[in-house]
Write an enzyme that holds these catalytic residues in place. Structure first.
Site, short mmCIF file in Angstrom:
data_model
loop_
_atom_site.label_atom_id
_atom_site.label_comp_id
_atom_site.label_asym_id
_atom_site.label_seq_id
_atom_site.Cartn_x
_atom_site.Cartn_y
_atom_site.Cartn_z
CD GLU A 98 -3.36 -8.38 2.52
OE1 GLU A 98 -3.51 -7.83 3.63
OE2 GLU A 98 -2.62 -7.93 1.63
CB ALA A 138 -0.91 0.00 1.21
CG HIS A 144 -0.84 -2.25 8.72
ND1 HIS A 144 -0.86 -3.11 9.80
CD2 HIS A 144 -1.09 -3.01 7.64
CE1 HIS A 144 -1.09 -4.34 9.37
NE2 HIS A 144 -1.25 -4.32 8.06
CD1 TRP A 185 -1.63 -10.63 7.00
CD2 TRP A 185 -2.01 -12.26 5.51
NE1 TRP A 185 -1.31 -10.13 5.75
CE2 TRP A 185 -1.53 -11.11 4.82
CE3 TRP A 185 -2.31 -13.41 4.78
CZ2 TRP A 185 -1.35 -11.10 3.44
CZ3 TRP A 185 -2.13 -13.38 3.40
CH2 TRP A 185 -1.65 -12.25 2.74
CG HIS A 186 -5.12 -6.65 7.11
ND1 HIS A 186 -4.08 -5.74 7.17
CD2 HIS A 186 -6.26 -5.91 7.23
CE1 HIS A 186 -4.58 -4.51 7.32
NE2 HIS A 186 -5.90 -4.59 7.37
CB SER A 217 -1.16 1.53 4.93
OG SER A 217 -1.12 0.33 5.67
#
Ligand SMILES: [Zn+2]
Length: 293
Positions: A251, A187, A194, A253-254, A192
């Site tokens: 994803e 990203a 995150h 895991w996200h 993002s």
């Protein structure tokens, strides 16, 4: 405890280099199949223009949305005359909201946003720290405890990533492989999840084969998360087969924190966050990336 602003906006040099090199290794190992936003945040080079404007006018984008009754993009009122059940929340463009919508069409505003209530989660983390905003951190700890009680060994890999860190990650890929390849796996800074402090990547460190790869979704941990994450306010933000809407491949895991009520409702309805909040799909960026160096 709360991170000092200076810490939140930039990791100390040594730590940053360590983390960056660790992530570069991850990028190389994971290659294109895992990446999405994990490898990078998503910054934007032109923080001033197009992006912030778009952030304020999310409903003007021209994609189709699924919930015909949602109307306006800013959360708020439901239509009492509509018989469809209203979503329990609406998309927000306020980066401090747990309902902030961040995708390739909706960057953070400001692009270099940094939350002021970050703290390290009290749970195992791969890099020795995994900062999340207070509510998300608390929720993640509860999730981790419940997973552990069910025999799941879950590790937080990265959680909050600041603009500069994301920029370094993205531009490394950008310079090596070009814009198109970079956008598939990383990203841009400012784009993002995150960077919101509301997202965390998790992994089973015993199983490197599926580390930040789609096969994590088939693992015990991945299955457990798909079944239980919403009970703690998290959703699997990039579900399988929704790349044209979310902009990122699967994803498992996200995890993105949106609060318990919203998470449960999103999962109950089987929608992406874009669909749930009646927002246009965000498969791509509107602008070309201009690297900082
Ligand atoms: Zn991620």
């Amino acid at each position: 405890m709360v991170y000092e602003p200076t810490v939140a906006t930039g990791y100390p040099g040594v730590m940053r280099i360590l983390r960056l090199s660790a992530w570069m290794s991850v990028l190389l190992l994971a290659s294109s199949c895992s990446g999405g936003e994990d490898t990078g945040g998503d910054p934007t080079t032109e923080p001033a223009e197009g992006s912030s404007k778009e952030a304020e006018e999310p409903s003007e984008a021209d994609g189709e949305a699924e919930e015909p009754d949602a109307g306006d993009s800013e959360l708020e009122d439901a239509d009492p005359e509509d018989s469809d059940p209203e979503p329990v929340s609406r998309a927000s463009m306020d980066p401090n909201s747990v309902h902030v919508l961040v995708n390739k069409q909706n960057p953070l505003d400001p692009l270099d946003y940094s939350p002021d209530d970050l703290r390290d989660v009290e749970a195992p983390s791969e890099f020795g720290e995994a900062p999340l905003r207070e509510d998300a951190a608390e929720a993640y700890e509860a999730l981790h405890s419940a997973a552990a009680a069910d025999g799941m060994d879950l590790w937080a890999t990265t959680a909050y990533r600041d603009y500069d860190f994301q920029q370094a990650l993205y531009e490394q890929r950008f310079h090596e492989d070009g814009a198109e390849a970079a956008d598939r796996v990383s990203a841009r800074p400012g784009f993002s999840e995150h960077q919101t402090g509301l997202a965390v990547d998790v992994a089973d460190l015993e199983d490197r084969q599926c580390y930040l790869r789609s096969c994590f979704g088939d693992s015990e941990q991945g299955q457990w998360l798909a079944e239980h994450a919403d009970e703690f306010g998290f959703i699997i933000r990039y579900p399988e087969g929704a790349e044209e809407i979310t902009g990122f491949q699967y994803e498992p895991w996200h995890l993105r924190y949106v609060g318990e009520e919203t998470a449960r409702d999103v999962v109950d309805r089987g929608l992406t966050l874009e669909e749930y909040w009646d927002q246009p799909p965000a498969p791509d960026y509107d602008q070309e990336y201009e690297p900082s160096s």
